[in-house]
Design an enzyme around this catalytic site. Structure first.
Site, PDB file in Angstrom:
ATOM      1  CE  LYS A 105       0.330  -4.734   2.823  1.00  0.00           C
ATOM      2  NZ  LYS A 105      -0.128  -6.079   2.206  1.00  0.00           N
ATOM      3  CB  THR A 132      -0.940  -0.045   1.382  1.00  0.00           C
ATOM      4  OG1 THR A 132      -1.351   1.298   1.627  1.00  0.00           O
ATOM      5  CG2 THR A 132      -0.107  -0.207   2.631  1.00  0.00           C
ATOM      6  CG  ASP A 133      -1.434   4.970  -0.841  1.00  0.00           C
ATOM      7  OD1 ASP A 133      -1.616   4.255   0.005  1.00  0.00           O
ATOM      8  OD2 ASP A 133      -1.754   6.073  -1.670  1.00  0.00           O
ATOM      9  CD  GLU A 134      -3.455   3.334   4.059  1.00  0.00           C
ATOM     10  OE1 GLU A 134      -3.442   3.364   5.377  1.00  0.00           O
ATOM     11  OE2 GLU A 134      -4.595   3.157   3.562  1.00  0.00           O
ATOM     12  CE1 TYR A 154      -3.146  -2.733   5.807  1.00  0.00           C
ATOM     13  CE2 TYR A 154      -3.293  -0.281   5.040  1.00  0.00           C
ATOM     14  CZ  TYR A 154      -3.070  -1.699   4.974  1.00  0.00           C
ATOM     15  OH  TYR A 154      -3.377  -2.223   3.357  1.00  0.00           O
TER      16      TYR A 154
END
Ligand SMILES: NC(=O)c1ccc[n+]([C@@H]2O[C@H](COP(=O)([O-])OP(=O)(O)OC[C@H]3O[C@@H](n4cnc5c(N)ncnc54)[C@H](O)[C@@H]3O)[C@@H](O)[C@H]2O)c1
Length: 349
Positions: free
Chosen positions: A160, A131-133, A156
């Site tokens: 990741k 993810t870009d997060e 989260y």
């Protein structure tokens, strides 16, 4: 024949990817490995579950011995790894399960691939979907590129980020052939209605309050889920080993503006006065650690591999709203928990 293990294939993005791969590549065997948490729904794959090149295996990615057996039984030569705990709000309530699944589960898969392939890495690939997060939060300007330093803020995104690091470590330490993609927020059919877009479509339909975090000023870059699945297909086949690719729609929306687009679309499709459901908007206390803005620069993917989003956002949101309005049974089964019986009905002998 390729034997491709797709983890998390009963989830939102995974089910779109499994469908694409099963239909597009009849010569590949697609093995969908999923433990079916609350987010896994085999009814998402009803249309392809009887295809000869599709198999489902119920398995926890953290169960190292069972995962090893799956590699052996199916002679797995490639992995596309999507299985994860994926909801930020849940990670704030229960960070342990995020570390367990996203970090330990990814590690178990990497280790199983390493053992199964035993140094014979030709034609093998471990593709990790991220993810870009992991990149943290942007100010008003700028974009995340593949070189942006990691700066995760939620449990989260921290889990990741950690899984991404393990994937790179296996590439660097053991020569395991890997590729990673980091994608922006997805929307489309079959998304579990705890996530913003399906939750709001459902609530607008039922005239329930629309809980908006803070002032609704957080900005996200939205990508139609089928475009994400197409990007994964392209990267899987043509991506450079050891590389990272950012996937995004160049499609930034402030939450409050996105909600107003959804309201207009649902109101129009339900024959209500357009915008009348704006009265349902309810501002609630902001999410802890809420990142202000995510925006992905996916130039590398476009220039090197020729991928671009296929849809304009207005078209994508119209398609998505129509899908949820037409698939009320799916939505009811998910919101009532009925969908969890599907595995028993279909797969228990
Ligand atoms: N949804 C997004 O906007 C988005 C954006 C970028 C990246 N991603 C990443 O894409 C992947 C898929 O996201 P999603 O939105 O489809 O998630 P999802 O929550 O809809 O689906 C996750 C799937 O993984 C399965 N799963 C969870 N724990 C498991 C375990 N221990 N063993 C086996 N299976 C397990 C679940 O049953 C479910 O089917 C995730 O890795 C996520 O981090 C998501």
């Amino acid at each position: 024949m390729r034997n491709i293990l797709i983890t998390g294939g009963a989830g939102f993005i995974g089910s779109h990817l499994v469908r694409l791969m099963v239909n597009k590549y009849p010569d590949y065997r697609i093995i969908n490995l999923d433990v079916l948490t609350y987010a896994g729904n085999l009814a998402n794959l009803k249309d392809i579950e009887k295809k000869a090149n599709y198999e489902f295996v119920k398995c926890d990615i953290c169960d190292f011995e069972k995962v090893q057996q799956v590699f052996l039984d199916y002679q797995i030569d490639s992995v596309i790894h999507l299985a994860a705990e994926s909801h930020v709000d849940r990670s704030i309530k229960d960070p342990f399960s995020f570390a367990q699944t996203n970090v330990m589960g990814t590690l178990a898969l990497l280790q199983a691939a390493k053992f199964a392939w035993n140094g014979k890495f030709e034609d093998k690939l471990f593709y990790h979907v991220s993810t870009d997060e992991v990149y943290g939060s942007l100010g008003e300007e700028g974009f995340f590129t593949e070189e942006t330093a990691y700066d995760p803020h939620s449990p989260y995104s921290a889990s990741k980020a950690s899984s991404d690091h393990f994937v790179r470590a296996f590439q660097d330490t053991f020569g395991l052939p890997t590729v990673i993609s980091n994608c922006s927020n997805n929307y489309g059919a079959y998304q579990f209605p705890e996530k913003l877009i399906p939750l709001f479509i459902n609530n607008i339909c039922q005239s329930k309050p629309l809980p908006v975090y803070g002032k609704g000023e957080n900005v996200r870059d939205w990508l139609f889920v089928e475009d994400h699945a197409r990007a994964i297909d392209v990267i899987f086949h043509e991506g450079k080993q050891g590389d990272t690719y950012n996937i995004g729609g160049f499609n930034e929306w402030k939450n409050i503006d996105l909600i107003k687009v959804m309201i207009k679309t649902v109101d129009r499709l339900l024959g209500r006065e357009e915008g009348s459901s704006e009265k349902l908007i309810t501002y609630v206390t902001d999410r802890a650690g809420h990142d202000l803005r995510y925006a992905i620069d996916s130039t590398k993917l476009k220039e090197e591999l020729g991928w671009e989003p296929s849809l304009q956002f207005e078209e994508g949101i119209e398609k998505t709203v129509k899908w949820y309005l037409e698939n009320t049974e799916w939505l009811e089964n998910v919101t009532s928990g009925e969908y969890q019986k599907y595995y028993e009905e279909m797969y228990s002998k």
